[in-house]
Design a protein around this motif. Structure first.
Motif, PDB file in Angstrom:
ATOM      1  N   ALA A  13      82.255  47.854  49.623  1.00 41.17           N
ATOM      2  CA  ALA A  13      81.283  47.252  50.533  1.00 41.17           C
ATOM      3  C   ALA A  13      81.869  46.977  51.916  1.00 41.17           C
ATOM      4  CB  ALA A  13      80.743  45.953  49.923  1.00 41.17           C
ATOM      5  N   SER A 132      74.566  39.133  52.279  1.00 45.94           N
ATOM      6  CA  SER A 132      73.754  39.806  51.260  1.00 45.94           C
ATOM      7  C   SER A 132      74.530  40.082  49.977  1.00 45.94           C
ATOM      8  CB  SER A 132      73.216  41.126  51.818  1.00 45.94           C
ATOM      9  OG  SER A 132      74.287  42.012  52.114  1.00 45.94           O
ATOM     10  N   ASN A 158      76.039  49.617  42.678  1.00 40.45           N
ATOM     11  CA  ASN A 158      74.908  49.950  43.552  1.00 40.45           C
ATOM     12  C   ASN A 158      74.772  48.948  44.700  1.00 40.45           C
ATOM     13  OD1 ASN A 158      74.344  52.100  41.875  1.00 40.45           O
ATOM     14  ND2 ASN A 158      72.800  51.000  40.694  1.00 40.45           N
ATOM     15  N   SER A 159      74.971  47.670  44.391  1.00 40.47           N
ATOM     16  CA  SER A 159      74.884  46.638  45.435  1.00 40.47           C
ATOM     17  C   SER A 159      75.977  46.821  46.476  1.00 40.47           C
ATOM     18  CB  SER A 159      74.988  45.247  44.807  1.00 40.47           C
ATOM     19  OG  SER A 159      73.949  45.025  43.878  1.00 40.47           O
ATOM     20  N   MET A 162      74.998  49.696  48.709  1.00 43.62           N
ATOM     21  CA  MET A 162      73.887  49.282  49.568  1.00 43.62           C
ATOM     22  C   MET A 162      74.384  48.404  50.713  1.00 43.62           C
ATOM     23  SD  MET A 162      70.682  49.790  49.875  1.00 43.62           S
ATOM     24  CE  MET A 162      69.317  49.164  50.849  1.00 43.62           C
ATOM     25  N   THR A 163      75.325  47.515  50.408  1.00 41.94           N
ATOM     26  CA  THR A 163      75.914  46.678  51.459  1.00 41.94           C
ATOM     27  C   THR A 163      76.664  47.523  52.473  1.00 41.94           C
ATOM     28  OG1 THR A 163      76.132  44.870  49.872  1.00 41.94           O
ATOM     29  CG2 THR A 163      77.433  44.721  51.888  1.00 41.94           C
ATOM     30  N   VAL A 165      76.046  50.644  53.267  1.00 44.27           N
ATOM     31  CA  VAL A 165      75.059  51.368  54.074  1.00 44.27           C
ATOM     32  C   VAL A 165      74.441  50.456  55.135  1.00 44.27           C
ATOM     33  CG1 VAL A 165      72.806  52.491  53.978  1.00 44.27           C
ATOM     34  CG2 VAL A 165      74.562  53.079  52.303  1.00 44.27           C
ATOM     35  N   ILE A 166      74.072  49.235  54.739  1.00 41.79           N
ATOM     36  CA  ILE A 166      73.459  48.305  55.686  1.00 41.79           C
ATOM     37  C   ILE A 166      74.431  47.958  56.815  1.00 41.79           C
ATOM     38  CG2 ILE A 166      72.599  45.941  55.943  1.00 41.79           C
ATOM     39  CD1 ILE A 166      70.562  47.775  54.750  1.00 41.79           C
ATOM     40  N   VAL A 199      64.202  50.472  55.839  1.00 44.31           N
ATOM     41  CA  VAL A 199      65.353  50.203  54.970  1.00 44.31           C
ATOM     42  C   VAL A 199      65.168  48.889  54.225  1.00 44.31           C
ATOM     43  CG1 VAL A 199      67.830  49.709  54.972  1.00 44.31           C
ATOM     44  CG2 VAL A 199      66.929  51.569  56.358  1.00 44.31           C
ATOM     45  N   SER A 200      64.624  47.881  54.896  1.00 47.12           N
ATOM     46  CA  SER A 200      64.401  46.589  54.241  1.00 47.12           C
ATOM     47  C   SER A 200      63.341  46.670  53.152  1.00 47.12           C
ATOM     48  CB  SER A 200      63.989  45.544  55.286  1.00 47.12           C
ATOM     49  OG  SER A 200      64.978  45.400  56.274  1.00 47.12           O
ATOM     50  N   LEU A 202      62.817  49.350  51.285  1.00 45.69           N
ATOM     51  CA  LEU A 202      63.163  50.385  50.311  1.00 45.69           C
ATOM     52  C   LEU A 202      63.085  49.926  48.854  1.00 45.69           C
ATOM     53  CD1 LEU A 202      66.076  52.541  51.794  1.00 45.69           C
ATOM     54  CD2 LEU A 202      63.789  53.269  51.123  1.00 45.69           C
ATOM     55  N   PRO A 203      63.560  48.714  48.505  1.00 44.87           N
ATOM     56  CA  PRO A 203      63.424  48.303  47.094  1.00 44.87           C
ATOM     57  C   PRO A 203      61.996  48.319  46.598  1.00 44.87           C
ATOM     58  CG  PRO A 203      64.967  46.878  48.235  1.00 44.87           C
ATOM     59  CD  PRO A 203      64.342  47.751  49.278  1.00 44.87           C
TER      60      PRO A 203
END
Length: 234
Positions: A13, A132, A158-159, A162-163, A165-166, A199-200, A202-203
């Protein structure tokens, strides 16, 4: 095993952001200051969006599920809008600071706005990633086993990605946003805002795609497809 998951996910991350900080930021004290100010601006934007969401939730006061879902969507929308407003405010601050540095010391070259955009975007991204992911990362130390009750076993991995990428997206958004402000190309600001919203969301979008895919997988084998509807209509 929990320590391996903790350190592995932490380096996934925050490893690239740490590398960028070490190789491009830490050698210049002025860049460190701008990075910290950018992180502070993101914190203030989080505070403002939280206050707006809390006030709205208190005024509504109903705890039924549909309203909570709409409050969540409202919170995401407000959070993205406030973040981009503070990014614009930080651009204005950096613009004035750069002009002030030129006046104070005209013989020393001031940092370019593109470099300041990169530094501020990295500050936004690091603070966003920390907030996050830090709670999820602390849970990876145990006790417990992820996936033992049928949950996704790769949740922490996965988290972490995702972190990552953000964090990098905030760097890209910062560069594109500042470039659009410099060149007065206001549509690029809209592109940044819409991509941030996408992106926000996406979930929720992934959830809808999964539901649609399951419906298609159920309906098509049973012969209930668009061509069947056309034949029935005819």
């Amino acid at each position: 095993m929990t320590a391996a998951v903790f350190f592995g996910c932490a380096f996934i991350a925050f490893g690239p952001a740490l590398a960028l900080y070490i190789f491009t930021i830490v050698t210049e004290p002025l860049r460190i200051i701008f990075l910290i100010i950018g992180a502070f601006f993101w914190l203030v934007s989080l505070l403002f969006s939280s206050l707006i969401w809390f006030t709205t939730a208190t005024l509504i006061g109903n705890k039924d599920e549909p309203r909570e879902k709409y409050l969540l969507i409202f919170g995401v929308l407000i959070s993205v809008l406030v973040q981009e407003m503070f990014r614009f405010a930080y651009y204005k601050l950096l613009k004035r600071a750069s002009e002030g540095l030129k006046i104070i010391n005209p013989y020393e070259k001031a940092p370019s706005m593109r470099l300041l955009a990169y530094v501020s975007g990295l500050g936004f991204g690091i603070m966003s990633g920390v907030f996050s992911f830090v709670n999820t990362l602390s849970d990876s130390l145990g006790p417990g086993t992820v996936g033992i009750h049928g949950d996704p076993p790769q949740f922490f991995l996965n988290s972490a990605f995702m972190t990552l990428v953000i964090t990098l997206l905030h760097v890209f958004w910062g560069i594109v946003f500042f470039d659009g402000c410099e060149k007065k190309k206001w549509y690029t600001l809209l592109v940044v805002l819409l991509s941030h919203l996408l992106v926000s969301a996406l979930p929720r979008l992934v959830f809808l795609v999964c539901i649609t895919a399951k419906l298609v997988m159920f309906l098509v084998p049973s012969g209930f497809c668009p061509t069947t509807l056309l034949r029935l209509h005819v």
